[in-house]
Structure formats: structure tokens, C-alpha cells
Design a protein around this motif. Structure first.
Motif, mmCIF file in Angstrom:
data_model
loop_
_atom_site.group_PDB
_atom_site.id
_atom_site.type_symbol
_atom_site.label_atom_id
_atom_site.label_comp_id
_atom_site.label_asym_id
_atom_site.label_seq_id
_atom_site.Cartn_x
_atom_site.Cartn_y
_atom_site.Cartn_z
ATOM 1 N N PHE A 15 0.832 -1.207 0.000
ATOM 2 C CA PHE A 15 0.000 0.000 0.000
ATOM 3 C C PHE A 15 0.866 1.256 0.000
ATOM 4 C CE2 PHE A 15 -1.991 3.497 2.302
ATOM 5 C CZ PHE A 15 -3.161 3.666 1.572
ATOM 6 N N ALA A 16 1.923 1.262 0.817
ATOM 7 C CA ALA A 16 2.781 2.445 0.928
ATOM 8 C C ALA A 16 3.418 2.799 -0.410
ATOM 9 C CB ALA A 16 3.858 2.203 1.983
ATOM 10 N N LYS A 17 3.882 1.800 -1.142
ATOM 11 C CA LYS A 17 4.533 2.065 -2.428
ATOM 12 C C LYS A 17 3.529 2.562 -3.469
ATOM 13 C CE LYS A 17 8.553 -0.889 -1.745
ATOM 14 N NZ LYS A 17 9.356 -2.040 -2.211
ATOM 15 N N LYS A 18 2.300 2.054 -3.409
ATOM 16 C CA LYS A 18 1.260 2.560 -4.315
ATOM 17 C C LYS A 18 0.918 4.006 -3.986
ATOM 18 C CE LYS A 18 -1.038 -1.823 -5.441
ATOM 19 N NZ LYS A 18 -2.298 -2.612 -5.316
ATOM 20 N N LEU A 19 0.884 4.314 -2.692
ATOM 21 C CA LEU A 19 0.588 5.683 -2.274
ATOM 22 C C LEU A 19 1.714 6.629 -2.693
ATOM 23 C CD1 LEU A 19 -1.511 7.394 -0.740
ATOM 24 C CD2 LEU A 19 -0.177 6.996 1.343
ATOM 25 N N CYS A 20 2.938 6.141 -2.647
ATOM 26 C CA CYS A 20 4.084 6.940 -3.100
ATOM 27 C C CYS A 20 3.934 7.327 -4.568
ATOM 28 C CB CYS A 20 5.382 6.164 -2.907
ATOM 29 S SG CYS A 20 5.942 6.099 -1.201
ATOM 30 N N GLN A 21 3.528 6.363 -5.381
ATOM 31 C CA GLN A 21 3.334 6.631 -6.808
ATOM 32 C C GLN A 21 2.212 7.642 -7.031
ATOM 33 O OE1 GLN A 21 2.651 2.766 -8.514
ATOM 34 N NE2 GLN A 21 4.798 2.138 -8.370
ATOM 35 N N LYS A 22 1.164 7.522 -6.237
ATOM 36 C CA LYS A 22 0.015 8.416 -6.387
ATOM 37 C C LYS A 22 0.359 9.843 -5.965
ATOM 38 C CE LYS A 22 -4.768 9.035 -4.829
ATOM 39 N NZ LYS A 22 -5.868 8.469 -4.000
ATOM 40 N N LEU A 23 1.094 9.973 -4.854
ATOM 41 C CA LEU A 23 1.403 11.298 -4.308
ATOM 42 C C LEU A 23 2.758 11.832 -4.771
ATOM 43 C CD1 LEU A 23 0.182 10.821 -0.608
ATOM 44 C CD2 LEU A 23 -1.092 11.723 -2.565
ATOM 45 N N LEU A 24 3.480 11.014 -5.553
ATOM 46 C CA LEU A 24 4.812 11.389 -6.051
ATOM 47 C C LEU A 24 5.767 11.700 -4.898
ATOM 48 C CD1 LEU A 24 3.760 13.661 -9.067
ATOM 49 C CD2 LEU A 24 4.345 11.226 -9.081
ATOM 50 N N LEU A 25 5.776 10.804 -3.912
ATOM 51 C CA LEU A 25 6.639 10.959 -2.748
ATOM 52 C C LEU A 25 7.640 9.814 -2.677
ATOM 53 C CD1 LEU A 25 4.025 11.987 -0.012
ATOM 54 C CD2 LEU A 25 5.563 13.482 -1.301
ATOM 55 N N GLU A 26 8.736 10.038 -1.960
ATOM 56 C CA GLU A 26 9.739 9.000 -1.757
ATOM 57 C C GLU A 26 9.262 8.021 -0.685
ATOM 58 O OE1 GLU A 26 12.651 8.307 -3.280
ATOM 59 O OE2 GLU A 26 12.137 9.868 -4.734
ATOM 60 N N TYR A 27 9.675 6.763 -0.859
ATOM 61 C CA TYR A 27 9.314 5.712 0.094
ATOM 62 C C TYR A 27 10.520 5.349 0.944
ATOM 63 C CZ TYR A 27 8.625 0.953 1.830
ATOM 64 O OH TYR A 27 8.565 -0.159 2.627
ATOM 65 N N TYR A 28 10.292 5.207 2.261
ATOM 66 C CA TYR A 28 11.341 4.761 3.167
ATOM 67 C C TYR A 28 10.778 3.711 4.119
ATOM 68 C CZ TYR A 28 13.972 8.833 1.581
ATOM 69 O OH TYR A 28 14.624 9.755 0.809
ATOM 70 N N SER A 29 11.583 2.701 4.374
ATOM 71 C CA SER A 29 11.225 1.656 5.327
ATOM 72 C C SER A 29 11.941 1.930 6.645
ATOM 73 C CB SER A 29 11.638 0.283 4.786
ATOM 74 O OG SER A 29 11.678 -0.671 5.822
ATOM 75 N N ALA A 30 11.198 1.955 7.742
ATOM 76 C CA ALA A 30 11.800 2.222 9.051
ATOM 77 C C ALA A 30 12.870 1.190 9.387
ATOM 78 C CB ALA A 30 10.712 2.235 10.125
ATOM 79 N N SER A 31 12.582 -0.083 9.129
ATOM 80 C CA SER A 31 13.549 -1.129 9.468
ATOM 81 C C SER A 31 14.823 -1.005 8.639
ATOM 82 C CB SER A 31 12.926 -2.514 9.285
ATOM 83 O OG SER A 31 12.520 -2.711 7.947
ATOM 84 N N GLU A 32 14.687 -0.621 7.358
ATOM 85 C CA GLU A 32 15.872 -0.461 6.513
ATOM 86 C C GLU A 32 16.712 0.730 6.961
ATOM 87 O OE1 GLU A 32 17.093 -2.445 4.210
ATOM 88 O OE2 GLU A 32 15.471 -3.853 4.644
ATOM 89 N N LEU A 33 16.055 1.803 7.368
ATOM 90 C CA LEU A 33 16.787 2.969 7.866
ATOM 91 C C LEU A 33 17.552 2.627 9.141
ATOM 92 C CD1 LEU A 33 14.149 5.803 7.316
ATOM 93 C CD2 LEU A 33 16.262 5.447 6.026
ATOM 94 N N ILE A 34 16.915 1.844 10.010
ATOM 95 C CA ILE A 34 17.571 1.431 11.256
ATOM 96 C C ILE A 34 18.774 0.545 10.952
ATOM 97 C CG2 ILE A 34 17.292 0.035 13.351
ATOM 98 C CD1 ILE A 34 14.346 1.020 13.390
ATOM 99 N N LYS A 35 18.600 -0.378 10.012
ATOM 100 C CA LYS A 35 19.703 -1.272 9.643
ATOM 101 C C LYS A 35 20.900 -0.490 9.116
ATOM 102 C CE LYS A 35 16.834 -5.267 8.418
ATOM 103 N NZ LYS A 35 16.376 -6.126 7.312
ATOM 104 N N LYS A 36 20.620 0.498 8.284
ATOM 105 C CA LYS A 36 21.714 1.282 7.712
ATOM 106 C C LYS A 36 22.446 2.072 8.792
ATOM 107 C CE LYS A 36 19.772 1.762 3.071
ATOM 108 N NZ LYS A 36 19.208 2.698 2.061
ATOM 109 N N MET A 37 21.686 2.613 9.736
ATOM 110 C CA MET A 37 22.316 3.381 10.803
ATOM 111 C C MET A 37 23.116 2.476 11.732
ATOM 112 S SD MET A 37 21.816 6.610 10.437
ATOM 113 C CE MET A 37 22.271 7.226 12.057
#
Length: 312
Positions: A15-37
Motif C-alpha cells: 500500500f505504501a509504495k502505491k501511495l508513493c506513486q500516487k502522491l509522487l513521494l519518496e518511500y522509506y522503510s523504518a527497518s531499513e533505515l535502522i539497519k543502515k544506521m
């Protein structure tokens, strides 16, 4: 920021990725951001060892982002290493610039099926239901406290409510001797000094000490409240208790109450409260949604044609 939340396997990433396409916004995953940090993997399949530390890492990652508007795919509650459902601190969300919350919900059976196919993991239906109830309750709390919109998404559409999120059942503590009489059919009325206010479908029977487990469920046909002598006259045939016990229980009351019990189902395997995310024994009762412990009928005594239900 638009926060997309929901339990594991509910479909929030799709759903989040579909909403990103609709609103033309970037998508970020909280778990992926935590992993990178942290430069490490979150281990032990969905169980988080240091929930507060990980959320501080998430805040640090968000502070380094250049996007003014984006969609964050994350959770409001997590399962810790003791298999307990734990809310992420309100202070974490207060530190984020959240404009609205989308809570993605689905039927527990569908979530269970999705997790089995996706991750080859079999989650208990009752735990999924409790997890989703807690995530939903916390979403409502956060939206109200932060004065931001809350949007409930079911089947990729915004809805006002979902039936499986309605709290229309209760867990009721009952002494084992009376619980057994209910399950055997000898007792068809459960007497109480007061009844729950909401209309309910089912009672989950929590047998008190020494059992301390949910041992079955019963359908509620009616809720009765009347003069105690009149109630006894109407219910004594299937009271499951003596008149002396009844009089002692309602000694200082003129009005007496009872749940009239219909279909009864006993579990093959009793269920501990903490296994469904409940950490305390209710004093009178506790509202819950559909816990979904059971799926199939299994003969208990073929000669008497009685049945119990097997737990997933």
C-alpha cells in the motif's frame, strides 16, 4: 511525513509504495533505515532486542534526510524477545513530523496465510488478532493526542471501521469447577453482579487458579438483569450452582445478572493469556476482538458425539 503502519504481513509495504506513486513521494522503510544506521541486521525474525535503541537510530536517520515530504513504512508496536507486544514510546513519534497516520488492517486469517507464504512462518491467529488490536488502539491514541488525521485502510480502501476490529467479545475469569460445568452443558447461565455494557458475541473462558488458562469459548444468547428471585426461578434448571450459593453471592443485592450461554466449544490445547499479548488477569472481564484460536472440529468422544475444537 505520512506514516504507514500495521502488523507484520498486513500488506502495508504494498500500500505504501502505491501511495508513493500516487502522491509522487519518496518511500522509506523504518527497518531499513535502522539497519543502515546500525550497520547490522535485526535478528530473530521480527523480534526486536532493543526497541528503544532502534527507534533512536530511526530518529537519527530521519534527521539526515533531505526530503521535505515522504512516506515512512513502519510499526507502532513491536514484539520483543519475550514475545510480548510492546508499544514504541510516544516520545519517538512526537519527535517525528507526522502529518497523518495510515493504519493498514486485514482479517487475521489472511495475515496468517500471507506470513506463511511469504516467510514460511506460522503465527498463532490469536496473537495476530491481539497484535493488530494493539496496533490499531495505539494508532487511534497517537492520532488523537497529536491531533492528526487517522485513515483506516482495508482491502486498499479507506473505511470507517472493520468488523474484526470491533471489541465484541470478552475474556471472563471463571472458577475451574464452574468452567467445567459450562463446558459439559450442565451450567447454561453465568451469574454476575454486573454485566459488560457492550453487546457481545462470545465469552472466552479463563479458568482461574490453579488452571490459569483460556480453556474454551461460548456464544452469548442473551444478557439478563432482573430481581434476583425472579432470575433464579427462570434459570435454576441450568444454574450449575445451589440456591444457597446463589443467595450468598447476591446477598446484598436486589438485582441479579447473568449471561445466558449458547453453543460451547472447548479447546484441545488451553491458551495462556501472555501468549496473546495480555499480561494481567482481568478482575471482572476484558473486552477483546475475535481471537481466532480454533479452526477445525475434532471428535472428543465419538460414542457421545461431543466435539472440541483444535487450536492452530
Amino acid at each position: 511525513m505520512q506514516l504507514i503502519c500495521g502488523v507484520h504481513g498486513v500488506g502495508k509495504t504494498v500500500f505504501a509504495k502505491k501511495l508513493c506513486q500516487k502522491l509522487l513521494l519518496e518511500y522509506y522503510s523504518a527497518s531499513e533505515l535502522i539497519k543502515k544506521m546500525a550497520k547490522r541486521e535485526i535478528s530473530d525474525y521480527k523480534k526486536v532486542q532493543h526497541i528503544s535503541d532502534n527507534q533512536e537510530l530511526l530518529l537519527a536517520a530521519l534527521s539526515e534526510m533531505n526530503d521535505a515530504q515522504y512516506i515512512l513504512d513502519g510499526h507502532l508496536c513491536l514484539m520483543n524477545t519475550q514475545n510480548k507486544i510492546e508499544r514504541i514510546s510516544y516520545d519517538i513519534f512526537q519527535s517525528m513530523n507526522i502529518e497523518s497516520i495510515y493504519i493498514i488492517v486485514d482479517a487475521p486469517e489472511k495475515i496468517q496465510h500471507r506470513l506463511r507464504n511469504r516467510d514460511n512462518q506460522i503465527w498463532n491467529l490469536g496473537f495476530i488478532a491481539s497484535f493488530q488490536q494493539e496496533e490499531f488502539a495505539y494508532a487511534k491514541y497517537l492520532a488523537k493526542k497529536m491531533n492528526i488525521p487517522l485513515k483506516i485502510i482495508y482491502d486498499n480502501k479507506e473505511v470507517a471501521k472493520c468488523s474484526f476490529l470491533e471489541k465484541e467479545n470478552i475474556i471472563l475469569p471463571i472458577k475451574p469447577v464452574f468452567a467445567e460445568k459450562i463446558l459439559s452443558g450442565e451450567k447454561k447461565y453465568e451469574y454476575r453482579k454486573r454485566l459488560c455494557k457492550k453487546k457481545i458475541n462470545k465469552i472466552y473462558i479463563y479458568a482461574t487458579a490453579p488452571v490459569k488458562m483460556i480453556i474454551g469459548e461460548v456464544w452469548v444468547v442473551d444478557k439478563l438483569s432482573m430481581d434476583k428471585e425472579k432470575l433464579w426461578q427462570e434459570t435454576q434448571k441450568y444454574a450449575g450452582i445451589t440456591k444457597k450459593f446463589y443467595d450468598q453471592y447476591f446477598e446484598y443485592q436486589n438485582c441479579a445478572c447473568a449471561y445466558r450461554i449458547g453453543e460451547v466449544r472447548q479447546y484441545r490445547f488451553p491458551v495462556a493469556l501472555d501468549s496473546i499479548g495480555i499480561e494481567y488477569v482481568p478482575q471482572s472481564f476484558i473486552y477483546v476482538g475475535e481471537l481466532g484460536f480454533v479452526r477445525t472440529l475434532v471428535p472428543r468422544d465419538s460414542s457421545k458425539k461431543k466435539y472440541i475444537l483444535s487450536r492452530d
